[in-house]
Design an enzyme around this catalytic site. Structure first.
Site, mmCIF file in Angstrom:
data_model
loop_
_atom_site.group_PDB
_atom_site.id
_atom_site.type_symbol
_atom_site.label_atom_id
_atom_site.label_comp_id
_atom_site.label_asym_id
_atom_site.label_seq_id
_atom_site.Cartn_x
_atom_site.Cartn_y
_atom_site.Cartn_z
ATOM 1 N N VAL A 98 39.049 54.033 10.847
ATOM 2 C CA VAL A 98 37.658 53.635 10.594
ATOM 3 C C VAL A 98 36.990 54.658 9.684
ATOM 4 C CG1 VAL A 98 35.437 53.081 11.639
ATOM 5 C CG2 VAL A 98 37.562 52.495 12.833
ATOM 6 N N LYS A 99 36.482 54.153 8.563
ATOM 7 C CA LYS A 99 35.866 55.043 7.572
ATOM 8 C C LYS A 99 34.363 55.099 7.803
ATOM 9 C CE LYS A 99 36.404 55.479 2.622
ATOM 10 N NZ LYS A 99 36.767 54.575 1.543
ATOM 11 N N VAL A 100 33.870 56.310 8.022
ATOM 12 C CA VAL A 100 32.482 56.511 8.460
ATOM 13 C C VAL A 100 31.780 57.465 7.489
ATOM 14 C CG1 VAL A 100 31.054 57.357 10.388
ATOM 15 C CG2 VAL A 100 33.266 56.281 10.865
#
Ligand SMILES: O=P(O)(O)OC[C@H]1O[C@](O)(CO)[C@@H](O)[C@@H]1O
Length: 217
Positions: free
Chosen positions: A86-88
């Site tokens: 998951v890219k945050v």
């Protein structure tokens, strides 16, 4: 050093994967828009398709900017496939969410990193990857590669396990510089990766060998 391809273009992903040197894929909303992927369902389907093509980490970016929204969105993305990371974004709510994901066994890629301080926070929160954008730093008149060296030194001294994922790659030389500077991963468009293959002396040498081979064929 791992190689990720930085695109949402399925043909380019397949081409890089066929080279046999691909370890993963990164995308972002701009790259999805560039290949005409529109709407939530289409984006989700696109991530699933990428996961079927490449057996490696696939970064999927959240578009929420509040803690609750990032967590809800990230949980759904992580459930798509075991390889989804998951890219945050590197914002206050993002750091809180990265810590939540870390505590709950979901791997993250902290994106939009432009300073060593931001990289320290990402590592403290337990991000699996930190993404410093070297091309955009170059574009603004600074040396992006220096940030990779600085983060590599800090992570080594401090024993942080977060992997440095050098992003915003503009050319083949960036990839070489990242390898020298201690990046764990480089995510690049296809062209700079293919550019690594090229040297005029290789072409001249091969032409000569093939010509000479005809003499004893
Ligand atoms: O400056 P650019 O070429 O738009 O690259 C931005 C970077 O952001 C990312 O989203 C970070 O992973 C990559 O997809 C890309 O390397």
């Amino acid at each position: 050093m791992k190689f990720f391809i930085d695109t949402a273009d399925l043909e380019q992903i397949k081409e890089a994967n066929d080279l046999g040197i691909l370890d993963g894929v990164t995308t972002n909303p701009s790259l999805m828009a560039k290949v005409g992927v529109k709407g939530h369902e289409a984006v989700i389907q696109h991530y699933k398709t990428i996961c079927e093509i490449v057996d490696g980490d696939i970064s999927a970016e959240v578009v929420s900017t509040d803690f609750k929204g990032i967590v809800e969105e990230g949980k759904k993305l992580a459930a798509l496939h075991k390889n989804i990371v998951v890219k945050v974004p590197m914002i206050k709510e993002g750091v809180k969410a990265i810590k939540w994901f870390t505590d709950n066994g979901i791997r993250t890629n902290c994106t939009l990193v432009f300073s060593a301080g931001q990289a320290i926070l990402a590592a403290k929160a337990g991000a699996a990857y930190v993404s410093p954008f070297i091309g955009r730093i170059d574009d603004s008149g600074w040396e992006g590669i220096n940030l990779i060296s600085q983060i590599a030194e800090i992570y080594a001294v401090q024993g942080f396990e977060t992997e440095i994922l050098a992003a915003s790659i503009r050319n083949s030389n960036h990839i070489i510089q990242c390898a020298e500077a201690g990046a764990d991963v480089v995510t690049s468009p296809l062209e700079p990766i293919l550019g690594l293959l090229k040297h005029p002396l290789t072409d001249i040498g091969l032409a000569k060998f093939l010509e000479d081979a005809k003499k004893f064929a």
